[in-house]
Design a protein around this motif. Structure first.
Motif, mmCIF file in Angstrom:
data_model
loop_
_atom_site.group_PDB
_atom_site.id
_atom_site.type_symbol
_atom_site.label_atom_id
_atom_site.label_comp_id
_atom_site.label_asym_id
_atom_site.label_seq_id
_atom_site.Cartn_x
_atom_site.Cartn_y
_atom_site.Cartn_z
ATOM 1 N N VAL A 285 28.965 -22.255 -15.084
ATOM 2 C CA VAL A 285 28.374 -22.140 -16.415
ATOM 3 C C VAL A 285 29.331 -22.880 -17.336
ATOM 4 C CG1 VAL A 285 27.843 -20.591 -18.322
ATOM 5 C CG2 VAL A 285 27.127 -20.007 -15.999
ATOM 6 N N TRP A 286 28.876 -24.008 -17.841
ATOM 7 C CA TRP A 286 29.762 -24.891 -18.582
ATOM 8 C C TRP A 286 29.833 -24.555 -20.064
ATOM 9 C CZ3 TRP A 286 33.826 -27.653 -18.476
ATOM 10 C CH2 TRP A 286 34.173 -28.431 -17.375
ATOM 11 N N CYS A 287 28.768 -23.994 -20.594
ATOM 12 C CA CYS A 287 28.758 -23.799 -22.034
ATOM 13 C C CYS A 287 27.889 -22.600 -22.396
ATOM 14 C CB CYS A 287 28.245 -25.056 -22.745
ATOM 15 S SG CYS A 287 26.645 -25.637 -22.160
ATOM 16 N N LEU A 288 28.225 -21.975 -23.520
ATOM 17 C CA LEU A 288 27.487 -20.838 -24.066
ATOM 18 C C LEU A 288 27.454 -20.968 -25.577
ATOM 19 C CD1 LEU A 288 29.114 -17.895 -22.037
ATOM 20 C CD2 LEU A 288 26.755 -18.739 -21.749
ATOM 21 N N THR A 289 26.379 -20.450 -26.190
ATOM 22 C CA THR A 289 26.313 -20.423 -27.645
ATOM 23 C C THR A 289 25.484 -19.219 -28.072
ATOM 24 O OG1 THR A 289 25.962 -21.816 -29.602
ATOM 25 C CG2 THR A 289 24.203 -21.812 -27.957
ATOM 26 N N PRO A 290 25.755 -18.624 -29.228
ATOM 27 C CA PRO A 290 24.952 -17.480 -29.678
ATOM 28 C C PRO A 290 23.589 -17.902 -30.207
ATOM 29 C CG PRO A 290 26.626 -18.014 -31.301
ATOM 30 C CD PRO A 290 26.902 -18.885 -30.114
ATOM 31 N N GLY A 291 22.587 -17.040 -29.983
ATOM 32 C CA GLY A 291 21.263 -17.227 -30.555
ATOM 33 C C GLY A 291 20.964 -16.092 -31.518
ATOM 34 N N ARG A 292 19.705 -15.825 -31.754
ATOM 35 C CA ARG A 292 19.309 -14.742 -32.648
ATOM 36 C C ARG A 292 19.441 -13.380 -31.958
ATOM 37 N NH1 ARG A 292 13.412 -17.218 -34.415
ATOM 38 N NH2 ARG A 292 14.131 -18.909 -35.799
ATOM 39 N N ASP A 293 19.704 -12.361 -32.738
ATOM 40 C CA ASP A 293 19.596 -10.967 -32.304
ATOM 41 C C ASP A 293 20.391 -10.667 -31.030
ATOM 42 O OD1 ASP A 293 17.797 -10.584 -34.441
ATOM 43 O OD2 ASP A 293 16.131 -11.302 -33.180
ATOM 44 N N GLY A 294 21.592 -11.188 -30.926
ATOM 45 C CA GLY A 294 22.452 -10.896 -29.791
ATOM 46 C C GLY A 294 22.206 -11.725 -28.555
ATOM 47 N N LYS A 295 21.216 -12.633 -28.603
ATOM 48 C CA LYS A 295 20.969 -13.507 -27.453
ATOM 49 C C LYS A 295 22.107 -14.520 -27.314
ATOM 50 C CE LYS A 295 15.890 -13.638 -27.962
ATOM 51 N NZ LYS A 295 15.776 -13.087 -29.343
ATOM 52 N N VAL A 296 22.241 -15.046 -26.095
ATOM 53 C CA VAL A 296 23.111 -16.195 -25.870
ATOM 54 C C VAL A 296 22.366 -17.193 -25.000
ATOM 55 C CG1 VAL A 296 25.307 -14.971 -26.140
ATOM 56 C CG2 VAL A 296 24.241 -15.103 -23.882
ATOM 57 N N TYR A 297 22.660 -18.459 -25.244
ATOM 58 C CA TYR A 297 22.100 -19.546 -24.459
ATOM 59 C C TYR A 297 23.234 -20.253 -23.733
ATOM 60 C CZ TYR A 297 17.923 -18.886 -27.327
ATOM 61 O OH TYR A 297 16.812 -18.353 -27.950
ATOM 62 N N GLY A 298 22.902 -20.860 -22.562
ATOM 63 C CA GLY A 298 23.939 -21.541 -21.801
ATOM 64 C C GLY A 298 23.406 -22.650 -20.930
ATOM 65 N N GLY A 299 24.335 -23.402 -20.344
ATOM 66 C CA GLY A 299 23.993 -24.515 -19.463
ATOM 67 C C GLY A 299 24.908 -24.567 -18.261
ATOM 68 N N THR A 300 24.483 -25.262 -17.195
ATOM 69 C CA THR A 300 25.165 -25.223 -15.904
ATOM 70 C C THR A 300 25.483 -26.609 -15.357
ATOM 71 O OG1 THR A 300 23.178 -25.335 -14.502
ATOM 72 C CG2 THR A 300 23.843 -23.154 -15.323
ATOM 73 N N TYR A 301 26.375 -26.620 -14.399
ATOM 74 C CA TYR A 301 26.620 -27.692 -13.438
ATOM 75 C C TYR A 301 26.504 -27.028 -12.064
ATOM 76 C CZ TYR A 301 29.116 -30.907 -10.403
ATOM 77 O OH TYR A 301 29.442 -31.741 -9.360
ATOM 78 N N ASP A 302 25.934 -27.597 -11.016
ATOM 79 C CA ASP A 302 25.482 -28.960 -10.955
ATOM 80 C C ASP A 302 23.959 -29.059 -10.963
ATOM 81 O OD1 ASP A 302 25.067 -27.921 -8.390
ATOM 82 O OD2 ASP A 302 25.918 -29.625 -7.342
ATOM 83 N N THR A 303 23.317 -27.965 -11.430
ATOM 84 C CA THR A 303 21.862 -27.979 -11.508
ATOM 85 C C THR A 303 21.357 -28.512 -12.837
ATOM 86 O OG1 THR A 303 21.934 -25.679 -12.247
ATOM 87 C CG2 THR A 303 21.573 -26.066 -9.893
ATOM 88 N N GLY A 304 22.237 -28.654 -13.813
ATOM 89 C CA GLY A 304 21.812 -29.134 -15.120
ATOM 90 C C GLY A 304 20.809 -28.225 -15.778
ATOM 91 N N ALA A 305 20.949 -26.909 -15.565
ATOM 92 C CA ALA A 305 19.949 -25.956 -16.043
ATOM 93 C C ALA A 305 20.302 -25.420 -17.425
ATOM 94 C CB ALA A 305 19.811 -24.809 -15.049
ATOM 95 N N PHE A 306 19.262 -24.960 -18.137
ATOM 96 C CA PHE A 306 19.363 -24.320 -19.438
ATOM 97 C C PHE A 306 18.840 -22.894 -19.263
ATOM 98 C CE2 PHE A 306 16.916 -24.133 -23.701
ATOM 99 C CZ PHE A 306 17.937 -23.426 -24.323
#
Length: 822
Positions: A285-306
């Protein structure tokens, strides 16, 4: 705020720490040291030694010495009596094999080196080696023996026996077990993924600390006011982590590898919990960022997933396609626009900046509407949405985008920036170039140097209201010399403070390369965090808590080292930098070691291979930059300072092993491209022969079953022939006939995914064998028959091979250095 100015035979070939703040030391260096081994101690220089035979003929001497100023002289003029000088006793274990080494200058006659084993005052067993030649020069002598049952101690005896005469000088009496764990050589206390608290925890900083694959990473909670780590929490199941963020509800989330996990930490709890792992083959999991209402979003290697995680969910939820952008293995950076419910994703390789509408699912690559030069980058490594602008770092260039709906306008391009940047405050966004602080003024669309040095490489910036202050202070967490530092800057009056943080985790760093240096010492270069450990063979204090010497500052990840003509050449990642170090002169990074050249401009990244020529030239083999296949052979000529780069010398292959012989360079390739590439473009690895005089390069496919190997992981010159390993296949190429003369599979467990998995070395004291490591084994190969003898059974993580001046072998197991003496 207190501030001040600016690594059976060969087969078919940590207790978890929570809130405790005790800093673990590196493992105990296990040298068994003979007291006064160099005869330099005490008023007579024979302190710790006793005359065991005879009453005369033993004396300290300044007449000659191999090292230092003194030696021990034995003068035996009688055939009727013996002369002997015996060391103090050292502890041994029955059943284990031990070796004693000495330097001897035989002026006349003969002399003996004895290894003696004791049970209390009873001599149980002796073994010896006799020296009768050469005369009048320093030479090496050794004796090897197993400790018999019942013994607990050993001593070394320098001896001239009855029936003979002689005059000898002795120096550097060294002792070792056959196998010795020399411990951790480099430590790491530098933060990786970092985030700042919010609300009542706004003065807390949360950072991930990573050791080796055998060490549990830790989350450290750092108090910005007291400048101390106030809590340390293990992160079980992970190897390390690059990502951290704080959700809107104050919960801290961590993104890890190699399990591609997301962990949750509630401030003050003293624990972390795994909330989910990314689906499929993702490892990071390469990156994380906060979203609304306690959510978090992230991205991966090596699948390039969101993906997203929402409080109460039992798993991570994939969003959109996987990969989120076709052909991209990395989602390397991420930012979220709360107002528009849009997520920005920085991908690689090659670079794309994806705008993903979380409501409609629509997505677009914003780079397609920007200048072509920006689309040529390999990775969008940083994203920050602040001050009405989207800041995106493409490789080392930071661009500033003003968004009008879904269409970006390029406002600025800023070169040479470090990874992170601050949120906007008072119209300015702060970031670093090297260790210098800079600010971007949004209104004027210009940057300026603040005139302040951070004293470190920053990992993250945040705004913190420190105790007693009315306004916020810019706070940065980062590292210098593999130690955590905290930086504070108050824009209102320019007052600054930079300080080392107390109590952060100190973890072993994995050893990535080892080499014997021109000074006889063993050098260990670290993976990931950089730094270098230096071991002085068999002379270390037996109660050392760390390597004999540790250079924490300077080198980044060391990929290879070369001992050549009195210099140690060190090649590092990223940017394929090559340094020259003279151990005879004081360490002064920048001047000694000094950077000779870097190959980032030629799209090279990982310098896995080094070789040297008698005329001083250095040859470098490299894996290219992310997303590329075009490795290189580079030639450096110290006489002229010229650097000649032969990029793509074997089409679509990396160069990962090298040897030099008879005016020609022999190179081993890998079809595996850099990280971020897909399937290989080339069919198989080749041995190539390059003539530097003509520039001609001739590739040669390996013979027999080895022909399909994808990587040639080591090459060395043995008796004028080129020996090599390719995924467990030993092969021998004879330049005299221009063809391969031997190939056989010796190992079945060497993976095809590696750029490096074998090392071969010759040892002068044993001209009948070649020594090597491969497939987690240590072994020797009989030169005449190619028969293999296992020395150390398969041990996960066993890798690398170096020798000292006495012909002892050194290898690594992850983060620990080991010696094999014979």
């Amino acid at each position: 705020m207190h501030l001040c100015p600016a690594l059976a035979r060969v087969l078919c070939l940590a207790a978890l720490l929570a809130t405790a703040l005790v800093i673990p030391s590196a493992a105990r260096a296990a040298d068994i040291v003979i007291a006064n081994h160099g005869f330099e101690e005490g008023t007579s220089s024979l302190t710790g030694w006793t005359q065991s035979h005879g009453t005369t003929g033993v004396s300290p001497s300044t007449e000659r010495a191999w090292r230092g100023a003194r030696s021990a002289r034995l003068t035996d003029g009688s055939t009727d009596a013996a002369v002997g000088l015996q060391s103090g006793q050292v502890p041994v274990t029955a059943g284990k094999t031990y070796a004693a080494f000495a330097k001897v200058y035989l002026a006349a006659g003969r002399a003996d080196l004895y290894l003696r084993f004791w049970n209390g005052a009873t001599l149980v067993h002796s073994a010896y080696t006799q020296v009768a030649a050469p005369l009048n020069q320093w030479s090496d002598v050794r004796v090897v023996a197993a400790a018999p049952a019942g013994v607990t101690r050993a001593s070394v005896l320098l001896y001239s026996g009855v029936g003979g005469t002689g005059t000898s000088f002795w120096d550097e009496i060294l002792f070792t077990a056959q196998v010795t764990d020399l411990g951790v050589q480099v430590e790491n206390s530098a933060p990786n993924g970092t985030t700042f608290g919010v609300g009542p925890d706004q003065d807390k900083i949360y950072a991930i600390y990573t050791g080796t694959q055998n060490d549990t990473p830790q989350l450290a909670v750092i108090d910005a006011d007291t400048e101390n780590a106030v809590q340390r929490v293990p992160i079980p199941g992970a190897t390390g982590g690059w990502a951290a963020t704080t959700a809107t509800d104050g919960t801290v989330y961590l993104g890890t590898y190699s399990n591609a996990g997301v962990y949750r930490h509630t401030p003050g709890s003293g624990t972390v919990s795994l909330v989910g792992e990314a689906a499929g083959t993702a490892s990071f999991v390469w990156c994380l960022t906060p979203g609304r209402d306690g959510k978090v979003y992230g991205g991966t290697y090596d699948t390039g997933a969101f993906f997203k995680y929402e409080p109460g969910d039992s798993a991570l939820t994939p969003i959109g396609s996987t990969p989120i952008q076709a052909g991209k293995k990395y989602v390397r950076s991420i930012a979220y626009d709360t107002a528009a419910n849009v997520t920005y994703l920085g991908t690689g390789t090659s670079a794309a900046l994806v705008r993903f509408d979380n409501t409609s699912g629509a997505k677009a690559d914003l780079l397609q509407s920007l200048p072509a030069r920006l689309r040529a980058g390999s990775m969008v490594t940083t994203l920050k949405l602040t001050g009405g602008r989207l800041f995106a770092r493409i490789d080392t260039t930071l661009i500033v985008l003003s968004m009008s709906g879904a269409t970006p306008t390029l406002e600025a391009e800023i070169t040479g920036t470090s990874a992170d940047l601050s949120d906007e405050r008072d119209g300015k966004v702060y970031y670093a170039k090297g260790s210098a602080l800079y600010a971007y003024d949004i209104a004027s669309r210009t940057e300026h140097a603040v005139g302040v040095d951070l004293g470190m490489d920053p990992t993250a910036f945040g705004w913190v209201k420190l105790a007693g202050d009315a306004d916020h202070t810019l706070v940065a967490l980062g590292a210098a010399a593999n130690r955590t530092r905290l930086f504070k800057y108050r824009p209102a009056d320019g007052v600054t403070r930079s300080v080392e943080v107390a109590g952060t985790p100190v973890l072993p760093a994995a050893i990535n390369a080892i080499a014997g240096g021109p000074d006889g010492k063993i050098y260990s270069g670290a993976f990931f965090t950089g730094g270098m450990g230096v071991h002085d063979p068999m002379r270390g204090d037996d109660d050392d808590l760390r390597a004999d010497l540790m250079h924490r500052a300077g080198f980044s990840q060391t990929d290879s080292m070369l001992n050549h003509q009195g210099r140690l050449y060190v090649a590092t990642y990223p940017g394929a930098k090559v340094y020259e170090y003279d151990p005879a002169s004081p360490w002064d990074f920048g001047a000694n070691p000094r950077l000779l050249f870097a190959l980032a401009g030629d799209h090279q990244s990982r310098p896995y291979a080094l070789a040297g020529a008698p005329d001083g030239r250095i040859f470098v083999g490299t894996v290219p930059d992310y997303g590329r296949y075009d490795g290189a052979l580079t030639i450096y000529d110290p006489a002229t300072g010229s650097v000649t780069v032969h990029r793509n010398i074997v089409p679509d292959q990396s160069v990962v092993s090298l040897a030099y012989h008879g005016g020609l360079v022999y190179g081993g390739t890998s079809t595996r491209g850099a990280l971020g590439t897909g399937d290989p473009l080339a069919e198989a690895a080749v041995l190539f022969v390059h003539d530097p005089a003509t520039g001609e390069t001739v590739p040669k496919r390996l013979p027999g079953a080895a022909a399909d190997a994808t990587t040639i992981t080591d090459l060395t010159v043995v008796d004028g022939r080129i020996w090599g390993f390719a995924e467990g296949y030993l092969f021998v190429f004879d330049p005299a006939v221009g063809d391969f003369v031997y190939h056989a599979k010796k190992f079945s467990d060497v993976g095809t995914e590696k750029w490096r998995d074998a090392d071969l070395r010759t040892v002068a004291k044993d001209p009948a064998h070649v020594y090597g490591t491969a497939g987690d084994h240590l072994f020797k190969i009989t030169r005449s028959t190619y028969a293999v003898t296992e020395l150390i059974p398969k041990t996960p993580g066993l890798d690398g091979l170096a020798t000292d001046d006495l012909g002892n072998l050194y290898y690594k197991i992850v983060g620990r250095l080991y010696r094999y003496a014979f």
